[in-house]
Design an enzyme around this catalytic site. Sequence first.
Site, PDB file in Angstrom:
ATOM      1  N   CYS A   1      -0.400   4.095   2.230  1.00  0.00           N
ATOM      2  CA  CYS A   1      -0.207   3.801   3.655  1.00  0.00           C
ATOM      3  C   CYS A   1       1.246   4.013   4.075  1.00  0.00           C
ATOM      4  O   CYS A   1       1.524   4.604   5.118  1.00  0.00           O
ATOM      5  CB  CYS A   1      -0.581   2.348   3.968  1.00  0.00           C
ATOM      6  N   ASP A   2       2.183   3.501   3.275  1.00  0.00           N
ATOM      7  CA  ASP A   2       3.573   3.401   3.711  1.00  0.00           C
ATOM      8  C   ASP A   2       4.561   4.222   2.896  1.00  0.00           C
ATOM      9  O   ASP A   2       5.755   4.234   3.213  1.00  0.00           O
ATOM     10  CB  ASP A   2       4.009   1.925   3.670  1.00  0.00           C
TER      11      ASP A   2
ATOM     12  N   CYS B  76       0.845  -1.204   0.000  1.00  0.00           N
ATOM     13  CA  CYS B  76       0.000   0.000   0.000  1.00  0.00           C
ATOM     14  C   CYS B  76       0.876   1.247   0.000  1.00  0.00           C
ATOM     15  O   CYS B  76       1.486   1.580   1.021  1.00  0.00           O
ATOM     16  CB  CYS B  76      -0.920  -0.012   1.214  1.00  0.00           C
TER      17      CYS B  76
END
Length: 312
Positions: free
Chosen positions: A137-138, A134
Site C-alpha cells: 500500500c505505502d 502495508c
Amino acid sequence: MVYHDLTVVGGGPAGLTAAIYANRAAVDAVTVESGSWGGQISQSDLVDNYPGIENVSGFDLGIRMHDHAEHLGAAFAQDTVHGLAYDPETQLFLVEGASDTYQSRAVVLATGGTPRPAGFEGEEEFRGRGVSYCATCDGMFYRDKVTYVVGGGNTACEEADFLSRICSKVVMVVRKDHLRAQASLVERVELNPKVEIRYRCAIAKLEGDGLPESITLRDTETGELERVEHGAGTFGVFVFIGTVPASRLVEGLAELNGNGEVVTGADMSTSTPGLFVAGDVRQTPLRQVVTAAADGAVAANSAALFLGNLVI
C-alpha cells in the site's frame, strides 16, 4: 429491535461492497458500522492501488463507497455491535448493538482485523505519517528512502524483500537472534545487499515534529539505546508482527484457524447456515482494499441466493 433480511456487520470495503451488491439483488439489508465508513482505510493518507481511482485518501475512498451504496438505496446504522447469536429453531440471527438489536435471516460479517502494534513510543502518533502496516500500500511513498521493517516472520521477510526493490535501504528490526521465516525467505533477505538485519533489536522510540525525524533502537539483551537521525520525510517504519482478526462475534458459530481468522468456503459461507464472512477477518492470502471488496460482493451474492433472491 429492527428486522432486515440481511445484516452486514462492518462498514469497510468488504461491508460497503456487500451493501451495494445486496441492494442490486433487491435484498432488504442494513449495514452497521461503529466508526468511520471505510474501516481501516479511513486512516490512510493516500490509496493509489485501487483500480480506476488514483491518489485518493483512504477517508475519501470510504466515503465514496458509502455514498455509492446509499445512492443505490442501501440502509445504514451507526452502532457498535457487541454480540451475535443464532437461534436454530427460528433460523434467525440477533445482532446486538449498543443502540439497537438487529434481527435477520442472514448475516455478512465484515469486521476486518487490526495490525498488531509493536508498542514503541511514537507508533500511534506517526501512524499513517511514517508508520505503516502495508508495504504494497505505502511502499511507493518511500522510493529511494530508508525503511525499517519490524518483525522476523514470513510476512516481514517478504515485505522487506519487496521494499528493497523500491527503497535505498531496508533495515530489519528483529527482537530475537534469528528469523522465524521459511528457509528460502531467510536466504533471500540474508543475500539481499539492500537489506540489513539487526538481530536482538527493537524500536524504542520515534521522534519528530509532524513526521518522524529520528529513530531510537534498543538492544533487547543489554538494553543499550542507539539513536539514529534521518530527517523529516526521509525514512519510514513498517510493522509486520501479525494481525488481530475481529472474529470474536462468531466464536462458536464458525470455524476459526490458529490465528483466529474465520475459515470460509469460496462462497464466503461458514458452518452456520446464513452466516457469511468477508474481508480481512477471514483466512485469506492477501489483505487489500480490492480483495476485501471482492469478498463483499461474493458474500452478498451468496446471502441473496440463501434468502431466495434472484441474483443478476
